[in-house]
Design a protein around this motif. Structure first.
Motif, PDB file in Angstrom:
ATOM      1  N   ASN A  54       0.823  -1.208   0.000  1.00  0.00           N
ATOM      2  CA  ASN A  54       0.000   0.000   0.000  1.00  0.00           C
ATOM      3  C   ASN A  54       0.859   1.262   0.000  1.00  0.00           C
ATOM      4  O   ASN A  54       0.558   2.234  -0.696  1.00  0.00           O
ATOM      5  CB  ASN A  54      -0.932   0.001   1.214  1.00  0.00           C
ATOM      6  N   LEU A  55       1.932   1.249   0.773  1.00  0.00           N
ATOM      7  CA  LEU A  55       2.805   2.412   0.839  1.00  0.00           C
ATOM      8  C   LEU A  55       3.527   2.619  -0.494  1.00  0.00           C
ATOM      9  O   LEU A  55       3.632   3.752  -0.988  1.00  0.00           O
ATOM     10  CB  LEU A  55       3.810   2.242   1.972  1.00  0.00           C
ATOM     11  N   ALA A  56       4.016   1.526  -1.101  1.00  0.00           N
ATOM     12  CA  ALA A  56       4.677   1.632  -2.400  1.00  0.00           C
ATOM     13  C   ALA A  56       3.711   2.127  -3.463  1.00  0.00           C
ATOM     14  O   ALA A  56       4.087   2.911  -4.350  1.00  0.00           O
ATOM     15  CB  ALA A  56       5.255   0.268  -2.793  1.00  0.00           C
ATOM     16  N   TRP A  57       2.468   1.676  -3.381  1.00  0.00           N
ATOM     17  CA  TRP A  57       1.429   2.157  -4.293  1.00  0.00           C
ATOM     18  C   TRP A  57       1.281   3.675  -4.159  1.00  0.00           C
ATOM     19  O   TRP A  57       1.222   4.406  -5.155  1.00  0.00           O
ATOM     20  CB  TRP A  57       0.126   1.433  -3.960  1.00  0.00           C
ATOM     21  N   GLY A  58       1.261   4.155  -2.917  1.00  0.00           N
ATOM     22  CA  GLY A  58       1.124   5.587  -2.691  1.00  0.00           C
ATOM     23  C   GLY A  58       2.324   6.377  -3.183  1.00  0.00           C
ATOM     24  O   GLY A  58       2.180   7.434  -3.809  1.00  0.00           O
ATOM     25  N   ILE A  59       3.528   5.881  -2.904  1.00  0.00           N
ATOM     26  CA  ILE A  59       4.742   6.561  -3.372  1.00  0.00           C
ATOM     27  C   ILE A  59       4.808   6.553  -4.890  1.00  0.00           C
ATOM     28  O   ILE A  59       5.205   7.529  -5.531  1.00  0.00           O
ATOM     29  CB  ILE A  59       5.991   5.893  -2.762  1.00  0.00           C
ATOM     30  N   GLY A  60       4.390   5.442  -5.481  1.00  0.00           N
ATOM     31  CA  GLY A  60       4.455   5.322  -6.936  1.00  0.00           C
ATOM     32  C   GLY A  60       3.414   6.133  -7.666  1.00  0.00           C
ATOM     33  O   GLY A  60       3.590   6.471  -8.849  1.00  0.00           O
ATOM     34  N   GLN A  61       2.317   6.502  -6.984  1.00  0.00           N
ATOM     35  CA  GLN A  61       1.215   7.171  -7.675  1.00  0.00           C
ATOM     36  C   GLN A  61       1.596   8.513  -8.292  1.00  0.00           C
ATOM     37  O   GLN A  61       1.358   8.733  -9.483  1.00  0.00           O
ATOM     38  CB  GLN A  61       0.028   7.333  -6.733  1.00  0.00           C
ATOM     39  N   PRO A  62       2.206   9.451  -7.537  1.00  0.00           N
ATOM     40  CA  PRO A  62       2.620  10.697  -8.195  1.00  0.00           C
ATOM     41  C   PRO A  62       3.715  10.484  -9.228  1.00  0.00           C
ATOM     42  O   PRO A  62       3.792  11.215 -10.222  1.00  0.00           O
ATOM     43  CB  PRO A  62       3.092  11.576  -7.033  1.00  0.00           C
ATOM     44  N   LEU A  63       4.570   9.475  -9.006  1.00  0.00           N
ATOM     45  CA  LEU A  63       5.630   9.191  -9.976  1.00  0.00           C
ATOM     46  C   LEU A  63       5.044   8.710 -11.297  1.00  0.00           C
ATOM     47  O   LEU A  63       5.461   9.160 -12.381  1.00  0.00           O
ATOM     48  CB  LEU A  63       6.594   8.142  -9.406  1.00  0.00           C
TER      49      LEU A  63
END
Length: 411
Positions: A54-63
């Motif tokens: 979930n955290l990686a999903w969040g970090i990856g979203q703006p990227l």
């Protein structure tokens, strides 16, 4: 003047990708008990993998939002699908908690590339202002439809195959979504002023705006509640729900164990969420979005508090799932629509991506705390009440948001 159509090939293709991506994502809670039992792990071990995902999903979203806006939507989606599939296949061979947790980063980035941030931005840019709120609601509802089929499909497949084989099957399904790419032709509907501004200018303006900060903070509890329930509710129901009466309607439908009810509860949430997100999209066009978000978070807070205070029975599980489902992703078309309304659609993917990061930080804490508190106390009660508290917090912080168009003011 011809009225712009609501349903377009872009909306259909984007909805298909979201549905499949979220079907797989929503199924991970079903694997909690099989994986823990096979390796003799603590509940927190696989919970941490889901939390990291979930955290990686969040970090990856703006990227991925920035990647799509810089190099093209299709390339971002292809990269996301490849990462998603690779993470699932490699996880099928993982035998330690550390391996699952590391590979969860790859899966999380894969979800970012095939999830809301990229797809909703495409739909938002391809849709007229009059249809945007409803179109975002339809696309979000497609993700809900994926949730309807995801957990039960995993439960069904696990009756015949090991969890490792099911992971590989899901990887193949993710790659199949790439067949929808030719239909994702998004026309540019941004204003001339939006096109002239750089991403840095728009981001800096948003970051200085207190309303953007409030939107960011408010989305935190959405992630906490949704991720905790998705990851832990099947196990919660399996262990705490009273037995299913052999003469009940549920038993007649083939749902004879609390384990099966746990998987079905996630599907019920997804089913009612379809109606909820469509309703939110419809209302978002006609009413102030911040007040609608306030109402959604208040409704969630009350539903969660009442459920945990009452005896856990098959009836209460289904009622809670229906109520929570109707409010589940209703926040997404409203929040993404609010971002598009205030800051414009040119860099909607990046701007919504940063807001979504808050959602996923909440998701990380919800999933991780769920597993950690279960191992320490043997139940989920404390984590559940934290969710009630952050839900009330999110309801309050939406009220001061100034819902006006900054693009028009900048022009």
């Amino acid at each position: 003047m011809t009225k712009a159509p609501l349903v377009t090939p872009v909306l259909i293709a984007g909805s298909v990708i979201l549905m499949i991506s979220f079907a797989v994502r929503a199924s991970f809670g079903v694997f909690q008990i099989p994986i823990a039992e096979e390796f003799g792990w603590m509940r927190a071990d696989f919970s941490l993998a889901i939390a990291i995902q979930n955290l990686a999903w969040g970090i990856g979203q703006p990227l991925f939002g920035a990647l799509a806006e810089r190099f093209g939507d299709r390339r971002a989606i292809i990269a996301g699908a490849l990462l998603y599939a690779a993470g699932l296949v490699l996880s099928a061979y993982a035998v330690t908690p550390g391996q699952h947790q590391l590979l969860a980063i790859i899966i999380g980035f894969g979800i970012a590339g095939t999830g809301f941030g990229v797809i909703l931005a495409i739909v938002g840019r391809a849709t007229s202002a009059e249809n945007r709120s409803m179109a975002l609601g339809i696309a979000t509802a497609a993700g809900s439809a994926g949730q309807v089929i995801g957990a039960p499909s995993a439960e069904f497949l696990l009756q015949s195959w090991s969890w490792q084989v099911v992971f590989v099957i899901f990887a193949a399904v993710i790659l199949a979504t790439l067949a929808a790419l030719p239909f994702l032709r998004s026309p540019q509907l941004a204003t001339r002023h939006e096109l002239e501004e750089s991403m840095g200018t728009v981001l800096a303006r948003a970051m200085r705006d207190p309303s953007y900060t409030l939107i960011f903070l408010g989305f935190f509890s959405c992630g906490y509640q949704l991720a905790f329930i998705t990851a832990h509710f099947p196990a919660f129901v399996t262990e705490l729900c009273s037995p299913i009466d052999a003469s009940s309607l549920l038993a007649g439908l083939g749902i004879t164990s609390t384990s099966a009810l746990g998987a079905v509860s996630i599907a019920v949430i997804g089913l009612f969420n379809i109606l909820g997100t469509l309703t939110a999209g419809y209302l978002g066009k006609r009413y102030t979005k911040k007040y609608l978000l306030f109402a959604v978070y208040v409704g969630r807070t009350i539903a969660a508090a009442v459920f945990i205070l009452m005896p856990i029975t098959p009836a209460s599980v289904l009622i809670f799932s229906a109520v929570m489902g109707s409010l589940w992703l209703a926040t997404v078309p409203l929040t993404s629509g609010l971002v598009a309304h205030i800051y414009g659609i040119r860099y909607m993917g990046t701007l919504y991506g940063f807001v979504f990061l808050s959602h996923q930080i909440g998701g990380f804490l919800g999933v991780w705390l769920g597993g950690r508190m279960y191992d320490l106390h043997g139940d989920y009660t404390l984590v559940w009440w934290i969710g009630v508290g952050v839900g009330a917090f999110s309801a309050i912080v939406h009220l001061p948001i100034r819902e006006r168009q900054m693009v028009a003011l900048a022009a």
